[in-house]
Enzyme design. Structure first.
Site, short mmCIF file in Angstrom:
data_model
loop_
_atom_site.label_atom_id
_atom_site.label_comp_id
_atom_site.label_asym_id
_atom_site.label_seq_id
_atom_site.Cartn_x
_atom_site.Cartn_y
_atom_site.Cartn_z
N GLY A 52 -59.52 26.60 24.77
CA GLY A 52 -60.27 25.80 25.73
C GLY A 52 -59.83 26.09 27.15
N ASN A 71 -63.74 28.76 24.68
CA ASN A 71 -64.65 27.62 24.79
C ASN A 71 -64.47 27.05 26.20
OD1 ASN A 71 -65.99 25.20 24.63
ND2 ASN A 71 -64.58 24.25 23.16
N TRP A 72 -65.40 27.43 27.08
CA TRP A 72 -65.25 27.04 28.49
C TRP A 72 -65.53 25.56 28.73
CZ3 TRP A 72 -68.00 31.55 31.64
CH2 TRP A 72 -67.20 32.69 31.59
N LYS A 73 -66.05 24.87 27.72
CA LYS A 73 -66.41 23.45 27.89
C LYS A 73 -67.17 23.29 29.21
CE LYS A 73 -62.39 22.25 25.12
NZ LYS A 73 -61.41 21.28 24.74
N GLU A 88 -58.81 22.92 14.43
CA GLU A 88 -58.44 22.33 15.71
C GLU A 88 -58.03 20.88 15.51
OE1 GLU A 88 -60.26 24.62 19.25
OE2 GLU A 88 -61.51 22.92 18.77
N GLY A 142 -56.12 19.95 24.38
CA GLY A 142 -56.01 19.55 25.79
C GLY A 142 -54.64 19.02 26.18
N SER A 159 -54.42 23.59 22.67
CA SER A 159 -53.31 23.86 23.59
C SER A 159 -52.66 25.22 23.38
CB SER A 159 -52.27 22.73 23.51
OG SER A 159 -52.87 21.52 23.85
N HIS A 206 -67.28 20.80 16.86
CA HIS A 206 -66.14 20.60 17.75
C HIS A 206 -65.86 19.09 17.85
CE1 HIS A 206 -63.57 20.41 21.24
NE2 HIS A 206 -63.33 21.70 21.05
#
Ligand code: PGA
Length: 251
Positions: free
Chosen positions: A233, A9-11, A164, A170, A212, A96
Site C-alpha cells: 500500500g 495498491n495506490w489506494k 493481508e 497501514g 506494512s 480488500h
C-alpha cells in the site's frame, strides 16, 4: 526462475495525473533491467488510463482496486469489470479489507465472478481483523477463501491470493506479520486451496503478503514467510520506497 510479484495498491495516496504518470514512468525505467520481478500498479479508477499509457510496452500490468459485482446494466457509479478490461486493466483486486467493511461475502463472490466473466485476473485479499489464541483466525481465512472462490473456474483465469491481516495494514514495518507466522499462514492457505482446487492447480496459485511492507522488512518476509510476492500500500505510492522494496527482492 520463479518470479516474484509486487503489486502496488495506490489506494487514494496518488490522486494527481502528473504524479501517477511520473511514478509509473519511473517504475517502467527501473523494472526494464530486472528479470525476476513482475509488477502490477493499482491506481484509483480515474488514473487508470494515465497509468496504462505510461506503462505501455513494459512488463508492468495495471489493476483496479475494486470491481462491480454487475458487468452491465442500470448500476450508477460502479466500475464494471467489462469496462475495466476494455480499458486495458489486467487485474481486479477483490476483497480488500478497506472494502470488506461495506461488501458482504456474497458481494465479494459476485465480484470474483464478474472479474472472471470479463476475463480479468483476480487478486483476492483475505485477512483477519485480529488473531486469537485458539486459532479462530484460521477458520475465518478458510471461510473467506471458500466463499469467494465457490464458483471459481478450475482453468482459464489467473488467481493470486493476498494474505493481508487487517491488524498489520497501514502500520510501521515492525508491526507487520512476523515471518514465522506468515509462513504458517501461507502453508494453511495452500492447504485450503488444495481442498478447493486440485493439488497441481493449488500449487500454482501465488500467495502474496500485504500489511506494512517496506524496504526494511521485505527481504525476511520473502525468504522466511513462504510467499512469492507482496501487495504493497503506502510504500508503493512513491518511487523511493517502492524501489527499496524492488531492490531488496531483485535477483
Ligand atoms: P500498507 O497497505 O502496505 O499501507 O500496509 C497494504 C494494503 O492495504 O494493501
Amino acid at each position: 526462475m520463479k518470479k516474484i510479484l509486487i503489486a502496488g495498491n495506490w489506494k487514494l495516496y496518488v490522486t494527481e495525473v502528473e504524479d501517477a504518470k511520473n511514478l509509473a514512468s519511473q517504475l517502467k525505467r527501473k523494472i526494464s533491467k530486472i528479470t525476476n520481478i513482475d509488477t502490477v500498479l493499482m491506481p484509483t479508477a480515474p488514473l487508470i488510463s494515465t497509468v496504462s499509457a505510461a506503462v505501455k510496452k513494459s512488463s508492468i500490468a495495471v489493476g483496479a482496486q475494486t470491481v462491480s459485482p454487475f458487468l452491465d446494466g442500470a448500476h450508477t457509479g460502479y466500475e464494471s469489470a467489462a469496462a475495466l478490461k476494455s480499458a486495458g486493466v489486467k487485474w481486479a483486486l477483490v476483497g480488500h479489507s478497506e472494502r470488506r467493511a461495506q461488501e458482504s461475502e456474497d458481494v465479494i463472490q459476485a465480484q470474483v465472478q464478474a472479474a472472471v466473466k470479463a476475463g480479468l485476473s483476480v487478486m483476492l485479499c483475505v485477512g483477519e481483523a485480529e488473531r486469537d489464541p485458539q486459532g479462530a483466525h484460521f477458520s475465518l481465512i478458510e471461510r473467506q477463501l471458500s466463499s469467494a472462490l465457490a464458483h471459481f473456474p478450475a482453468k482459464g483465469t489467473k488467481l493470486v491470493i493476498a494474505y493481508e491481516p487487517v491488524w498489520a495494514i497501514g502500520k510501521s514495518a515492525a508491526e507487520a506479520c512476523k515471518p514465522a507466522d506468515l509462513e504458517e499462514m501461507s502453508i494453511f492457505i495452500r492447504r485450503a486451496l488444495t481442498e478447493l482446487f486440485d493439488r497441481t492447480a493449488a500449487t500454482k496459485i501465488p500467495i502474496l503478503y500485504g500489511g506494512s511492507v517496506d524496504g526494511s522488512n521485505v527481504h525476511e518476509l520473502l525468504t522466511q514467510g513462504g510467499v512469492s510476492g507482496f501487495l504493497v500500500g503506502r510504500a508503493s505510492a512513491n518511487a523511493k520506497s517502492l524501489f527499496e522494496i524492488i531492490d531488496a527482492c531483485k535477483a
